[in-house]
Design a protein around this motif. Structure first.
Motif, PDB file in Angstrom:
ATOM      1  N   VAL A  84       0.752  -1.161  -0.127  1.00 12.95           N
ATOM      2  CA  VAL A  84       0.059   0.039   0.062  1.00 12.95           C
ATOM      3  C   VAL A  84       0.892   1.384   0.026  1.00 12.95           C
ATOM      4  O   VAL A  84       1.851   1.356   0.927  1.00 12.95           O
ATOM      5  N   ASP A  85       0.526   2.253  -1.024  1.00 11.03           N
ATOM      6  CA  ASP A  85       1.362   3.268  -1.171  1.00 11.03           C
ATOM      7  C   ASP A  85       0.575   4.617  -1.509  1.00 11.03           C
ATOM      8  O   ASP A  85      -0.483   4.261  -1.852  1.00 11.03           O
ATOM      9  N   PHE A  86       1.090   5.701  -1.409  1.00 13.15           N
ATOM     10  CA  PHE A  86       0.331   6.953  -1.996  1.00 13.15           C
ATOM     11  C   PHE A  86       1.041   7.895  -2.509  1.00 13.15           C
ATOM     12  O   PHE A  86       2.295   7.762  -2.518  1.00 13.15           O
ATOM     13  N   LEU A  87       0.465   8.723  -3.317  1.00 10.39           N
ATOM     14  CA  LEU A  87       0.864   9.873  -4.110  1.00 10.39           C
ATOM     15  C   LEU A  87       0.101  11.064  -3.586  1.00 10.39           C
ATOM     16  O   LEU A  87      -1.065  10.808  -3.497  1.00 10.39           O
ATOM     17  N   LEU A  88       0.950  12.214  -3.521  1.00  7.05           N
ATOM     18  CA  LEU A  88       0.194  13.216  -3.121  1.00  7.05           C
ATOM     19  C   LEU A  88      -0.316  14.351  -4.506  1.00  7.05           C
ATOM     20  O   LEU A  88       0.619  14.440  -5.315  1.00  7.05           O
ATOM     21  N   ALA A  89      -1.448  14.665  -4.718  1.00 12.23           N
ATOM     22  CA  ALA A  89      -1.949  15.794  -5.512  1.00 12.23           C
ATOM     23  C   ALA A  89      -3.117  16.513  -5.306  1.00 12.23           C
ATOM     24  O   ALA A  89      -4.060  15.608  -4.482  1.00 12.23           O
ATOM     25  N   ASP A  90      -3.551  17.551  -5.699  1.00 14.64           N
ATOM     26  CA  ASP A  90      -4.775  18.037  -5.647  1.00 14.64           C
ATOM     27  C   ASP A  90      -5.283  17.722  -7.035  1.00 14.64           C
ATOM     28  O   ASP A  90      -4.994  18.227  -8.011  1.00 14.64           O
ATOM     29  N   LEU A  91      -6.713  16.861  -7.040  1.00 14.45           N
ATOM     30  CA  LEU A  91      -7.009  16.413  -8.093  1.00 14.45           C
ATOM     31  C   LEU A  91      -8.050  17.252  -8.672  1.00 14.45           C
ATOM     32  O   LEU A  91      -8.524  17.196  -9.857  1.00 14.45           O
TER      33      LEU A  91
END
Length: 555
Positions: free
Chosen positions: A316-323
């Motif tokens: 489980v990992d994540f990426l950061l972004a304002d969609l």
């Protein structure tokens, strides 16, 4: 009134006799009909019918139209070049029109002005003949044919329009009868219209190859069963199905969702709270390799650890972004593409309802940017990263979209006072439209696309954006886990991979249009696609035409 069927039978017999060349029988039939007409013309029923027919005739004469005009449109998932080549050649018509037994071109070759086709038609037990000739032909755009029978003339105008996922065919047949058969035009119109619909259905079936995507055997194109169809259109009953009671009813008929997603790469947006978090947790339980996209680093770290701890799944990992920001979306997409790990499942869950109008740093209205434009842009950019072994796209919409029609001329909600609920519902209507467009584009590429709505769910977003609604219906709201169930089912089940382009609630397909005024035209779909493509490129200050033009899946 008991003799009324006799008049109809005589008219039909007369017409069939004319078509089959039995002129003596036709003349006798029409003569008898005339005698009966004189006897019955004083009946109120017959006077009313005659008045309607005469009015219809006068209107057609005033407007310069033939008595019967048939219009049908279909869409096929083929390039316009091959569609035009096949359809414009009337030597092929017997392959798709059940009313044609044979069609022969005395001088075989590509159709051109002057080409002639000799047809034998099927009309009950009779086999009338007619001759068609091409009178106008614009390659890949339009063909006009004039046909002549013994007692009628027809002008068929077929136009071809390139669309995002294939070709739209608009077919118009102008039919005019002569002689004694002219009196039967009003009776024959519904019969001919039915025949026209069958012919176009045959053409669609011929031109749309079987992609192996199974459809349920249902009465409705949406796949909806009769009970769900009636509930959706009963409104109040349909709204009841959005609640926890609807979930409980639907659950009683489900099979267990035991499929494992071991080794499948899943990308999900909006997974730090509510429905998205619940879906992410269940997907991790199914051993998916999970990447979620979040805006807040602290919340993302916390949720990542919670998922790992509760599911014992370390992948489980994540990426950061304002969609809602196109530049962020491109950056995240590039990271995912560079990882060279094909994406098996993309879940577009992120969404927001803003009660006050605001704009992003790129100048877009926030609801439009986050709930529609961002979904479009992310999905388009990631299409080159999808696996060929059955990729799935799942778009989270809302039941609120039932109330709204997409306004392609006001995507950013500037033409009238801003209403957050309306803006949100319009964006979700756009998501459903995109789902159907993507399904058409990916047909045959072993990929499926679905939209779903979770029902009325008790989430932080609902509590913040719609406090009065939340307070009123709180006791009957679903839990986030109940709202997420269909997302997980669409991602994992074999059944969901057998169809594409549908709109789901509680693991069952539903109608997308309940109120007729909320539907959109093919032209509006085309405009929506083109404007989203242009605005996404404008926001990111980068040309995405190469990425957004054609479907493409990688090995």
């Amino acid at each position: 009134m008991q003799h009324r069927p006799n008049l109809i039978i005589l008219r039909v017999l007369g017409f069939l006799s004319i078509l089959s060349g039995l002129n003596n029988v036709a003349i006798m039939t029409i003569a008898v009909f005339d005698l009966m007409l004189k006897y019955y013309k004083s009946w109120p029923f017959y006077r009313s019918t005659a008045e309607k027919v005469n009015t219809h005739k006068k209107q057609n004469l005033i407007q310069g139209r033939p008595m019967i005009i048939l219009k049908e449109s279909i869409h096929v998932n083929r390039p316009i070049e091959s569609v035009f080549q096949y359809t414009s050649d009337f030597a092929n018509i017997q392959e798709w029109d059940p009313g044609v037994i044979s069609s022969v071109n005395p001088n075989p070759g590509d159709p051109q002005v002057g080409s002639v086709y000799d047809l034998v038609l099927k009309f009950g037990p009779f086999r009338p003949k007619m001759v068609y000739g091409v009178t106008a032909l614009d390659p890949q755009a339009r063909v006009v044919l004039n046909g002549k029978g013994d007692n009628f003339n027809a002008t068929d105008t077929i136009t071809f329009v390139h669309t995002l996922s294939g070709t739209r065919i608009d077919y118009q047949a102008d039919i005019e009868f002569s002689g004694v058969s002219k009196s039967m035009e009003f009776l024959l119109a519904p019969v001919l219209k039915c025949a026209g619909k069958k012919a176009m259905a045959g053409l669609r079936k011929k031109l749309n190859p079987d992609h192996g995507t199974a459809r349920h055997n249902t009465w409705f194109a949406s796949g909806s069963n009769i009970m769900d169809y009636l509930a959706d259109h009963t409104i109040l009953l349909g709204m009841l199905m959005f609640t926890r009671f609807g979930y409980a009813i639907g659950k009683r008929f489900w099979a267990r969702n035991d499929q494992i997603l071991y080794g499948k790469r899943v990308v999900i947006t909006g997974a730090t709270s509510g429905i998205g978090r619940a879906a992410a947790m269940k997907l991790a339980e199914k051993k998916a390799d999970l990447t979620f996209i979040a805006r807040n680093r602290e919340k993302a770290i916390k949720v990542q650890q919670e998922i790992i701890d509760q599911t014992q799944n370390p992948h489980v990992d994540f990426l950061l972004a304002d969609l809602g920001v196109m530049a962020d979306i491109r950056r995240v997409a590039e990271v995912l593409i560079r990882s060279r790990s094909p994406i098996d499942i993309l879940i577009n869950n992120a969404g927001a309802l803003f009660n006050h109008r605001g704009e992003t740093a790129e100048g877009f209205e926030r609801t439009f940017a986050t709930d529609l434009l961002g979904v479009f842009y992310l999905t388009q950019l990631l299409r080159t990263a999808f696996t060929r072994s059955g990729a799935r796209i799942i778009n989270v919409a809302s039941g609120g979209m039932y109330t709204q029609k997409i306004d392609v001329d006001d995507l950013q909600n500037t033409h009238q006072p801003y209403d957050g609920t309306r803006a949100y519902a319009r964006a979700k209507r756009g998501i459903v439209i995109l789902t159907e467009l993507w399904a058409e584009q990916l047909a045959g590429a072993n990929g499926v696309v679905h939209a779903m709505h979770p029902g009325w769910v008790d989430t932080p977003g609902i509590k913040t954006a719609l406090p009065e609604f939340h307070s009123l219906v709180h006791p009957i709201l679903r839990t986030p886990e109940q709202g997420a169930d269909t997302i997980v089912w669409l991602a994992a089940s074999k059944e969901a991979g057998k169809s594409s382009g549908r709109f789901w609630l509680d693991r069952r397909p539903h109608e997308t249009i309940v109120f007729p005024t909320t539907g959109e035209s093919p032209e509006e779909r085309q405009v929506l696609w083109e404007r989203l493509n242009r605005l996404a490129a404008q926001g990111d200050l980068d040309d995405v035409g190469a990425l957004c033009g054609k479907p493409g899946l990688t090995d």
